[in-house]
Design a protein around this motif. Sequence first.
Motif, PDB file in Angstrom:
ATOM      1  N   SER A   1       0.841  -1.196   0.000  1.00 51.71           N
ATOM      2  CA  SER A   1       0.000   0.000   0.000  1.00 51.71           C
ATOM      3  C   SER A   1       0.875   1.245   0.000  1.00 51.71           C
ATOM      4  CB  SER A   1      -0.917   0.006   1.227  1.00 51.71           C
ATOM      5  OG  SER A   1      -0.146   0.037   2.422  1.00 51.71           O
ATOM      6  N   THR A   2       0.249   2.387  -0.276  1.00 47.83           N
ATOM      7  CA  THR A   2       0.961   3.665  -0.263  1.00 47.83           C
ATOM      8  C   THR A   2       0.151   4.698   0.517  1.00 47.83           C
ATOM      9  OG1 THR A   2      -0.040   4.273  -2.379  1.00 47.83           O
ATOM     10  CG2 THR A   2       2.180   3.314  -2.445  1.00 47.83           C
ATOM     11  N   SER A   3       0.819   5.783   0.844  1.00 49.06           N
ATOM     12  CA  SER A   3       0.156   6.888   1.540  1.00 49.06           C
ATOM     13  C   SER A   3       0.928   8.170   1.283  1.00 49.06           C
ATOM     14  CB  SER A   3       0.079   6.616   3.047  1.00 49.06           C
ATOM     15  OG  SER A   3       1.377   6.465   3.602  1.00 49.06           O
ATOM     16  N   LEU A   4       0.250   9.288   1.464  1.00 52.21           N
ATOM     17  CA  LEU A   4       0.901  10.595   1.483  1.00 52.21           C
ATOM     18  C   LEU A   4       1.064  10.972   2.947  1.00 52.21           C
ATOM     19  CD1 LEU A   4       1.997  13.164   0.186  1.00 52.21           C
ATOM     20  CD2 LEU A   4      -0.356  14.022   0.057  1.00 52.21           C
ATOM     21  N   LEU A   5       2.307  11.094   3.374  1.00 59.40           N
ATOM     22  CA  LEU A   5       2.630  11.293   4.782  1.00 59.40           C
ATOM     23  C   LEU A   5       3.142  12.707   5.024  1.00 59.40           C
ATOM     24  CD1 LEU A   5       3.366  10.345   7.696  1.00 59.40           C
ATOM     25  CD2 LEU A   5       5.520   9.475   6.729  1.00 59.40           C
ATOM     26  N   ALA A   6       2.528  13.406   5.968  1.00 57.44           N
ATOM     27  CA  ALA A   6       3.045  14.696   6.425  1.00 57.44           C
ATOM     28  C   ALA A   6       3.843  14.444   7.705  1.00 57.44           C
ATOM     29  CB  ALA A   6       1.895  15.668   6.691  1.00 57.44           C
ATOM     30  N   TRP A   7       5.125  14.833   7.679  1.00 56.52           N
ATOM     31  CA  TRP A   7       6.056  14.481   8.754  1.00 56.52           C
ATOM     32  C   TRP A   7       6.719  15.743   9.307  1.00 56.52           C
ATOM     33  CZ3 TRP A   7       6.730   9.959  11.184  1.00 56.52           C
ATOM     34  CH2 TRP A   7       7.870   9.794  11.978  1.00 56.52           C
ATOM     35  N   ASN A   8       6.751  15.838  10.638  1.00 53.20           N
ATOM     36  CA  ASN A   8       7.424  16.960  11.287  1.00 53.20           C
ATOM     37  C   ASN A   8       8.878  16.574  11.545  1.00 53.20           C
ATOM     38  OD1 ASN A   8       8.470  18.843  13.186  1.00 53.20           O
ATOM     39  ND2 ASN A   8       6.404  19.315  13.878  1.00 53.20           N
ATOM     40  N   PRO A   9       9.840  17.181  10.849  1.00 52.97           N
ATOM     41  CA  PRO A   9      11.241  16.787  11.020  1.00 52.97           C
ATOM     42  C   PRO A   9      11.866  17.274  12.323  1.00 52.97           C
ATOM     43  CG  PRO A   9      11.079  18.600   9.476  1.00 52.97           C
ATOM     44  CD  PRO A   9       9.680  18.205   9.803  1.00 52.97           C
ATOM     45  N   VAL A  10      11.233  18.234  12.967  1.00 57.43           N
ATOM     46  CA  VAL A  10      11.762  18.730  14.241  1.00 57.43           C
ATOM     47  C   VAL A  10      11.410  17.764  15.368  1.00 57.43           C
ATOM     48  CG1 VAL A  10      11.682  20.601  15.930  1.00 57.43           C
ATOM     49  CG2 VAL A  10      11.718  21.133  13.480  1.00 57.43           C
ATOM     50  N   THR A  11      10.145  17.384  15.433  1.00 57.05           N
ATOM     51  CA  THR A  11       9.701  16.460  16.490  1.00 57.05           C
ATOM     52  C   THR A  11       9.818  15.002  16.067  1.00 57.05           C
ATOM     53  OG1 THR A  11       7.402  16.473  15.704  1.00 57.05           O
ATOM     54  CG2 THR A  11       8.055  18.184  17.282  1.00 57.05           C
ATOM     55  N   GLN A  12      10.097  14.763  14.776  1.00 53.86           N
ATOM     56  CA  GLN A  12      10.154  13.416  14.211  1.00 53.86           C
ATOM     57  C   GLN A  12       8.865  12.652  14.514  1.00 53.86           C
ATOM     58  OE1 GLN A  12      12.042  12.044  12.079  1.00 53.86           O
ATOM     59  NE2 GLN A  12      14.213  12.587  12.304  1.00 53.86           N
ATOM     60  N   GLN A  13       7.750  13.286  14.127  1.00 54.62           N
ATOM     61  CA  GLN A  13       6.451  12.663  14.352  1.00 54.62           C
ATOM     62  C   GLN A  13       5.554  12.840  13.139  1.00 54.62           C
ATOM     63  OE1 GLN A  13       5.273  14.793  17.943  1.00 54.62           O
ATOM     64  NE2 GLN A  13       5.654  12.969  19.183  1.00 54.62           N
ATOM     65  N   GLU A  14       4.663  11.881  12.966  1.00 51.87           N
ATOM     66  CA  GLU A  14       3.644  11.966  11.930  1.00 51.87           C
ATOM     67  C   GLU A  14       2.609  13.013  12.311  1.00 51.87           C
ATOM     68  OE1 GLU A  14       0.001   9.096  10.519  1.00 51.87           O
ATOM     69  OE2 GLU A  14       2.010   8.178  10.652  1.00 51.87           O
ATOM     70  N   VAL A  15       2.236  13.860  11.346  1.00 51.07           N
ATOM     71  CA  VAL A  15       1.197  14.870  11.568  1.00 51.07           C
ATOM     72  C   VAL A  15      -0.124  14.400  10.968  1.00 51.07           C
ATOM     73  CG1 VAL A  15       0.524  17.266  11.146  1.00 51.07           C
ATOM     74  CG2 VAL A  15       2.917  16.709  11.665  1.00 51.07           C
ATOM     75  N   TRP A  16      -0.084  13.922   9.753  1.00 51.41           N
ATOM     76  CA  TRP A  16      -1.243  13.265   9.149  1.00 51.41           C
ATOM     77  C   TRP A  16      -0.765  12.318   8.051  1.00 51.41           C
ATOM     78  CZ3 TRP A  16      -1.300  14.411   4.030  1.00 51.41           C
ATOM     79  CH2 TRP A  16      -0.913  15.686   3.599  1.00 51.41           C
ATOM     80  N   ARG A  17      -1.629  11.375   7.687  1.00 46.69           N
ATOM     81  CA  ARG A  17      -1.301  10.394   6.654  1.00 46.69           C
ATOM     82  C   ARG A  17      -2.576  10.048   5.889  1.00 46.69           C
ATOM     83  NH1 ARG A  17       2.862   6.195   6.277  1.00 46.69           N
ATOM     84  NH2 ARG A  17       3.500   6.693   8.422  1.00 46.69           N
ATOM     85  N   ASN A  18      -2.525  10.180   4.563  1.00 43.28           N
ATOM     86  CA  ASN A  18      -3.651   9.842   3.710  1.00 43.28           C
ATOM     87  C   ASN A  18      -3.337   8.598   2.887  1.00 43.28           C
ATOM     88  OD1 ASN A  18      -4.987  12.132   4.558  1.00 43.28           O
ATOM     89  ND2 ASN A  18      -4.485  13.343   2.739  1.00 43.28           N
ATOM     90  N   PRO A  19      -4.159   7.558   2.960  1.00 41.47           N
ATOM     91  CA  PRO A  19      -3.953   6.404   2.070  1.00 41.47           C
ATOM     92  C   PRO A  19      -4.082   6.833   0.612  1.00 41.47           C
ATOM     93  CG  PRO A  19      -5.512   5.892   3.827  1.00 41.47           C
ATOM     94  CD  PRO A  19      -5.303   7.380   3.859  1.00 41.47           C
TER      95      PRO A  19
END
Length: 710
Positions: free
Chosen positions: A459-477
Amino acid sequence: MTLRFRIAVPALLAVGTAFAAVDNAALSDAADGRDWPAWGRSFSEQRYSPLDQINTGNIGKLGLSWSLELDEVWNVSSQPLAIDGVIYTAVGYSRVYAIDAKRGAVLWQYDPQVDPRKMRMAWGSRGLAFWNDKVITGVQDGRLFALDARTGEKVWEVQTTEPGDNRYITGAPRVWRGRDGRGRVIIGHGGADFGHVRGYVTTYDADTGEQLWRWYTVPGNPADGFENEAMARAAETWSGEWWTFGAGGTVWNAMTYDPEYNRVYLGTGNGSPWNAQLRNPDGGDSLYLCSVVALDADTGEYAWHYQTTPNETWDYNSSMDMVTATLELDGAPRKVLMHAPKNGFFYVLDREDGTLISAEKIGKVTWAERIDLATGRPVEIPGARYTDGPALVWPGSGGTHNWHPMAFSPDTGLAYIPARELPGVYDGEGRKAATWKMTPDDVMGLKGFFDDIPKNAGSTSLLAWNPVTQQEVWRNPTPGATAGGVIVTRGGLVFQGLADGRFVATDAKTGAEVWSHPMGVGTQAPPLTYEVDGVQYVAVLAGWGGAPSLLGSLAAQHGWVGRQFPRRLLAFALDGKARLPDSPPPVEQVEPVDDPAFVVDAAKAERGKLIYQDCVICHGTAVVAGGYAPDLRASTVPLSAEAFAAIVRDGALMSRGMPPFAEFSDAELEALQHYIRQRARHEPSVWDQLGQAWDFIKLMVRMELAKRGW
């Protein structure tokens, strides 16, 4: 409006046309978004545009402005450029087009006439570069050439590889001006998956093609001496006779120039063979495989490196894009490089010295528990290296992030990543370094894979990632197991083309899908945005081909199987009213054809299965096509020995992208026919499915036991 051009329209750019200077100043300018002059738009490779005429408030008014059918080429998985109202793109086997960016008319085109012997790699061109008044790109057969941007006439050409070797060029060059005032262009190559290859990059004078320097990524034979101290140090991390295999480390995609330090960063590739037990039997890090390597941009002298996967053995390339930025970390600005290679981690490095700042998983990862920030090294999970038997590992060789580029927005502070989840099964089958020899049938040192890949395998997704906190912000399949690269704009939008045939805009802050438009075919190409006469456009190449074609049912599920589907360039603007050209509906299911009188010889079919590995990139694993090339199970050609030989061996369809295999004997062609007929009649039984499920369960149990030290 819809425009079709089958022949070049020469010299529509006047010889006196004045181009905006595409040089260090232009490529460092983050504020002027009128052009898209480089692979990542600017030196930073952020793929961020400051244009905001199209924004979250008016995105509903975005419509098709024009389209251009590109019937002459087969693969359009490429990043176009836009300079002074002209789009330049290299597609297929590096056929270059200059296109009016406002109307979609072809101004000129140039075909480098690729060597048919190099037409066997189905990747095509991923992009080009622009320097002052020249368009520069590479060719599959290893050439690098520059064209006059006004006329399309060749200015210079060099051969970057050696005749008859396994190297080929698919990636986009990068350009910059050195301290001596000379324009420079750098290019790498691929090929480590196909035979003996030692990776290198070469830098040329952008105006003349004169070679300036070359830097090898892995050491050669110690008996020949080493080119520099970096190679001598790297050799200490290898064992055995690695040089007899080439060792790999190719720079086939990502390179980033950093004007602040006058350095170029290389994203290096996998080892050759993949199986580290064979090329490096006594262990060691295998430098500089799967690394970010910083070199002095003027001289090629080594500055620093960071290795993402020491002694890699899973095809975990670091050939993915490397983005530079200044981030606020611990209350102070820090110049960083952001990198999401195949191995499933997102890395933030200090650009000055390569120090690891942080690293976290962006998807399912089972080869390593974490990255030790004190040492910068991964903490590997026992059993993942398949030293004592097969291993099921996440990610597989396709990676959690592949070449499809990510983007970074200084407005939101987020990175936007086309992410993937797809495992891999690795099995060395007991091969030993003392006795193994690299052959055309056994390049990777692994058990061959001959089965179809089911449509639910990844599967794939569009991932929004915060590089400062190294955390996922949102993810869309997103649909399927391949999705296009992305761009992000000051208008608050992320644009991406998808495998299901839609071009999509997403709110960069919230992840809400706010707009989509059909393309008539799927794509994996990254888009671009530019401005002409005060109007902002967003454009994307659409066409299904390249690597997804080999993924069998996983790629075929979208229905873009066969040559009948379009390859086109689409441009969108506010209040656009153009009509999308008609295109065939997706293929719901391929229906095999057969000749009941044909009796399959099992021994010949087994031999044909091995020979078919030369065909799998285009025609799909297990003869299940997933893209531009036809599904051979449904073709009548393999039913005729004469027609089959005319196409496969004699090159009757070279004009349509089918390379000739002149070396195939009558017996080998016959074996291929038997294998294709066998696959056309294949119907998975319940026992086949149960057996595959049981193998999967056994591998999962083995991995969990190894992880617990049992």
